[in-house]
Write an enzyme that holds these catalytic residues in place. Sequence first.
Site, PDB file in Angstrom:
ATOM      1  N   ASP A 183       0.860  -1.190   0.000  1.00  0.00           N
ATOM      2  CA  ASP A 183       0.000   0.000   0.000  1.00  0.00           C
ATOM      3  C   ASP A 183       0.894   1.238   0.000  1.00  0.00           C
ATOM      4  O   ASP A 183       2.126   1.143   0.063  1.00  0.00           O
ATOM      5  CB  ASP A 183      -1.061  -0.051   1.111  1.00  0.00           C
ATOM      6  N   VAL A 185       1.930   3.503   1.937  1.00  0.00           N
ATOM      7  CA  VAL A 185       2.878   3.885   2.988  1.00  0.00           C
ATOM      8  C   VAL A 185       3.871   2.774   3.354  1.00  0.00           C
ATOM      9  O   VAL A 185       4.650   2.919   4.290  1.00  0.00           O
ATOM     10  CB  VAL A 185       2.163   4.389   4.270  1.00  0.00           C
ATOM     11  N   LYS A 186       3.868   1.684   2.613  1.00  0.00           N
ATOM     12  CA  LYS A 186       4.756   0.580   2.963  1.00  0.00           C
ATOM     13  C   LYS A 186       6.144   0.725   2.301  1.00  0.00           C
ATOM     14  O   LYS A 186       6.334   1.619   1.472  1.00  0.00           O
ATOM     15  CB  LYS A 186       4.082  -0.750   2.597  1.00  0.00           C
ATOM     16  N   THR A 187       7.064  -0.175   2.663  1.00  0.00           N
ATOM     17  CA  THR A 187       8.477  -0.033   2.255  1.00  0.00           C
ATOM     18  C   THR A 187       8.653   0.056   0.740  1.00  0.00           C
ATOM     19  O   THR A 187       9.456   0.838   0.252  1.00  0.00           O
ATOM     20  CB  THR A 187       9.312  -1.203   2.817  1.00  0.00           C
TER      21      THR A 187
END
Length: 400
Positions: A183, A185-187
């Site tokens: 998503d 905001v993930k790495t």
Amino acid sequence: MAGAEIIGKEEIKEVMDVLETGVLFRYGFDNERKGIFKVREFEEAFAKYCGAGYALGVSSGSAALKVALTAMDVAPGDEVIVPAFTFVATYEAVLEAGAIPVMADIDGSLNLDPDDIEAKITPFTKAVIPVHMCGAPARIDKIVEVAKKNNLMVLEDNAQGCGGTYKGKYLGTFGDMGIFSFDYVKTITTGEGGMVVTDNIDLYSRSDWYHDHGHDHNPNVGRAMEGRSLLGFNFRMGELQGAVGLAQLRRLDYVIAEQRKNKAVIKEALSKVDGLKFRDIPDPDGDSATFLGFNLPDAGVTKKIQKALGDEGIDTVLFKENLWHYVPNWEHLLSQSTANSKKYPFTNPMYKGKADYSRASIPHAEDILGRTLFMQIFVNMSKEKMKSIIDGIEKVSKIL
Ligand SMILES: *Cc1c(COP(=O)(O)O)cnc(C)c1O
């Protein structure tokens, strides 16, 4: 924010490859797609990167959890042990599978405490979901050992720890299955997207079928003629997401290296604060460094430090008060406020257990999360930004 901070030319090129063919669907259209299979390529590269036997791209990390639980035959009547500190999706996925999440305590790593698993086992326990929160590993070897001893399956929720390792092995590859989220905001990100990994061909096949309406993906016949052995649903990843994922995966090591650099500098500044201890990370070399967590002696000092840091423009999260990541704060779960009017699966007559979501059942989480602050680490942190953080920390350290 990580991968989202560096979206650029490589993502654009990969996406253009897809748009030039016009085939946005991952299956079929073999004449039109001119040999372009971005989701398939992303899956193969991802499996290779983390050393997993198989990888399946899906529409989100939440979908990945649902697909994996379904493949593992987690079903109505079952319980699944889940840590008290996680994003709400982990609990939702268990409920979506018709099973009941059972809350367990965390240890100093702030992840599932292997020593609390046996206390939470009942005759209905089917699986356990350790979560590598805020990018750092749980005591995953010990968790797998306790689970195996008790005949439980392990699904690693590695939505937040993509690229992290434990003793050199990639997080997500210790359990029977592992999941990742891409998503925003993930790495690494594909906008929305997720991945299921496993070394087990049966679990992979069941995931593959279930995530695409039961299609067996027989390469020798057209899509319309494919066979099916179970009823599924649609959790497919699309070609545009696969294209972005490919570009992002190539720079995952860069993302982590930059985060580690930035984290080390801030950590150094914080180490001068009296009474401050860093989050216990079971294997610091495997930290994906998306967050920096630190504990203070008590909840009062923690609030005081949070306020003082805030006044210096340094944002921190106190997860004990966070509405989305700490089970005792989820009034909708506690009141069984399901989207269906029947309160299913809590009211399922096949379910004979009684899940306990009381604060008293997770004493360590209640204590440590109330005196832990998290700072988010970014890939792009300018010299000026770093200097202002370091100066701010120095000022705050004087108030103690
Ligand atoms: C983000 C996240 C998920 C869900 O991923 P989505 O792609 O947002 O659906 C699941 N578990 C954890 C721990 C997460 O942080």
